[in-house]
Design an enzyme around this catalytic site. Structure first.
Site, short mmCIF file in Angstrom:
data_model
loop_
_atom_site.label_atom_id
_atom_site.label_comp_id
_atom_site.label_asym_id
_atom_site.label_seq_id
_atom_site.Cartn_x
_atom_site.Cartn_y
_atom_site.Cartn_z
N THR A 293 0.87 -1.18 0.00
CA THR A 293 0.00 0.00 0.00
C THR A 293 0.90 1.23 0.00
OG1 THR A 293 -1.65 -1.19 1.29
CG2 THR A 293 -1.84 1.21 1.23
N LYS B 97 -7.81 1.46 -2.98
CA LYS B 97 -7.45 1.03 -1.62
C LYS B 97 -7.61 2.20 -0.63
CE LYS B 97 -5.10 -1.24 1.65
NZ LYS B 97 -5.55 -2.43 2.29
N LYS C 255 -1.58 4.68 8.80
CA LYS C 255 -0.79 4.76 7.56
C LYS C 255 -1.72 5.02 6.37
CE LYS C 255 1.62 2.04 4.17
NZ LYS C 255 1.95 0.73 3.64
P1 NAD Z 1 5.98 -6.35 7.04
O1 NAD Z 1 6.73 -5.23 7.67
O2 NAD Z 1 5.58 -7.53 7.87
O3 NAD Z 1 6.81 -6.92 5.77
C1 NAD Z 1 7.57 -6.13 4.90
C2 NAD Z 1 8.87 -6.85 4.61
O4 NAD Z 1 9.62 -6.10 3.65
C3 NAD Z 1 9.78 -7.00 5.84
O5 NAD Z 1 10.10 -8.37 6.03
C4 NAD Z 1 11.02 -6.18 5.48
O6 NAD Z 1 12.23 -6.73 6.01
C5 NAD Z 1 11.01 -6.24 3.96
N1 NAD Z 1 11.75 -5.19 3.29
C6 NAD Z 1 11.76 -3.85 3.54
N2 NAD Z 1 12.55 -3.21 2.63
C7 NAD Z 1 13.02 -4.17 1.79
C8 NAD Z 1 13.85 -4.14 0.63
N3 NAD Z 1 14.37 -2.99 0.14
N4 NAD Z 1 14.13 -5.31 0.00
C9 NAD Z 1 13.62 -6.48 0.46
N5 NAD Z 1 12.82 -6.57 1.55
C10 NAD Z 1 12.52 -5.43 2.20
O7 NAD Z 1 4.69 -5.69 6.37
P2 NAD Z 1 3.33 -6.44 5.93
O8 NAD Z 1 2.35 -6.46 7.05
O9 NAD Z 1 3.71 -7.70 5.21
O10 NAD Z 1 2.74 -5.36 4.88
C11 NAD Z 1 3.28 -5.22 3.58
C12 NAD Z 1 2.43 -4.21 2.83
O11 NAD Z 1 1.09 -4.68 2.75
C13 NAD Z 1 2.36 -2.83 3.46
O12 NAD Z 1 2.42 -1.84 2.46
C14 NAD Z 1 1.01 -2.82 4.17
O13 NAD Z 1 0.45 -1.51 4.29
C15 NAD Z 1 0.18 -3.69 3.23
N6 NAD Z 1 -0.95 -4.37 3.86
C16 NAD Z 1 -0.78 -5.02 5.04
C17 NAD Z 1 -1.87 -5.67 5.63
C18 NAD Z 1 -1.72 -6.40 6.95
O14 NAD Z 1 -2.76 -6.76 7.53
N7 NAD Z 1 -0.50 -6.65 7.43
C19 NAD Z 1 -3.12 -5.64 4.99
C20 NAD Z 1 -3.25 -5.01 3.76
C21 NAD Z 1 -2.15 -4.36 3.20
#
Ligand code: NAD
Length: 287
Positions: free
Chosen positions: A93, A163, A238
């Site tokens: 997102t 979204k 966020k």
């Molecule tokens: P998270 O923090 O658990 O996972 C993100 C991962 O990206 C981490 O493991 C981090 O180490 C990795 N990362 C960061 N920079 C990086 C890079 N340059 N190269 C490789 N890896 C890298 O986050 P999440 O909960 O998995 O959410 C991911 C996205 O999905 C976000 O944008 C969030 O807003 C969206 N989202 C999350 C949810 C939810 O319920 N968790 C629901 C809908 C949307």
């Protein structure tokens, strides 16, 4: 079956990558976090030594990263490693401008999701997709391996726009639902009676009938388990920040969106960051 590079194996990315692998796709993953890499290896996801290595030779390259800054940094590095005809998908997102800028001159889709970690685990996510129709058609089998509903919203950036608009509406409707229950309590009206009336009248909405913020009427809602998420309030802050940013850039008037952001920021500042967003009813009761 496709060769897929998957960058970002966190709470959402790892179960999504696992579902792709379960469907027989050849997934090569990467994450900068050693803990995320260890969890992915334990889940049987083969890992590359870098993001460009994961992307190299792949027909589809996906990113699932925390926020716009991470997505821009990752794609600055990834782009040269991708085959020219590879379909690139960012499922994070992020802001609409970032999505539009990344799509310029390349086969790239913005494909943010709703459905949370349960949706990611169960392959029941909703994907809101922006980009060219032929690229959406090419990516559809990949998205269907991770989700149940795939909506092509229009050109680049419209997936993120959908979204942000949806989550702004959700925040406003949740606060409204919480205020109605808090007022009912003061007026001596039971939760059950308000639910029975509103769920069958013009106050009906998802925040009430699927995700009810008081325990009882909807047994599966987070209110019945002490507001354990679910959808954590920090993530709602966020998304509301992104919708207000988009509104300011587009000249749209969203006073209730602004108020919702202010209320959720206060809830987070008062310790609610990791609680479900429906827990804001406790703050509203306190005044
Ligand atoms: P998270 O923090 O658990 O996972 C993100 C991962 O990206 C981490 O493991 C981090 O180490 C990795 N990362 C960061 N920079 C990086 C890079 N340059 N190269 C490789 N890896 C890298 O986050 P999440 O909960 O998995 O959410 C991911 C996205 O999905 C976000 O944008 C969030 O807003 C969206 N989202 C999350 C949810 C939810 O319920 N968790 C629901 C809908 C949307």
């Amino acid at each position: 079956m496709a060769r897929i590079g998957f960058i970002g194996l966190g709470n959402m990315g790892l179960p999504m990558a696992r579902n792709l692998a379960r469907q027989g796709h050849e997934v090569l993953g990467f994450d900068i976090s050693p803990a995320a890499r260890a969890a992915a290896a334990a889940a049987g996801i083969p890992l590359a030594a870098s993001a460009p290595e994961a992307a190299s030779g792949a027909g589809f390259v996906l990113t699932m990263l925390p926020a716009g800054e991470h997505v821009r940094a990752a794609w600055a590095e990834l782009d040269a490693a991708c085959a020219p005809d590879a379909v690139r998908l960012d499922c994070s997102t992020v802001d609409v401008q970032t999505a539009r800028a990344l799509a310029e001159g390349r086969r790239m889709l913005d494909a943010p999701v709703s459905g949370g970690t349960m949706g990611a685990e169960n392959a029941t996510l909703t994907f809101m997709v922006g980009g060219a129709a032929k690229d959406v058609a090419a990516a559809r089998p990949i998205l269907e391996a991770m989700g149940r509903t795939i909506v092509h919203c229009g050109g680049p950036g419209t997936g993120q726009a959908a979204k942000l608009c949806n989550n702004m509406l959700l925040a406003i409707s949740m606060i409204g639902t919480c205020e109605a229950f808090a007022l009912a309590e003061k007026l001596g009206l039971s939760h059950e009676a308000l639910f029975e009336v509103a769920s069958r009248s013009s106050g009906q909405c998802w925040s009430l009938t699927t995700y009810c913020p008081v325990p009882g009427p909807v047994p599966g809602s987070p209110a019945n388990r002490g507001y354990a998420p679910g959808f954590a309030a920090a993530l709602m802050v966020k998304d509301l920040g992104l919708s207000q940013q988009a509104a300011a850039a587009a000249g749209a008037h969203t006073p209730l969106g602004a108020a919702a952001l202010g209320l959720y920021e206060r809830f987070v500042a008062e310790g609610g960051a990791g609680r479900d967003f429906s827990g804001i009813i406790e703050m509203l009761r306190r005044g």
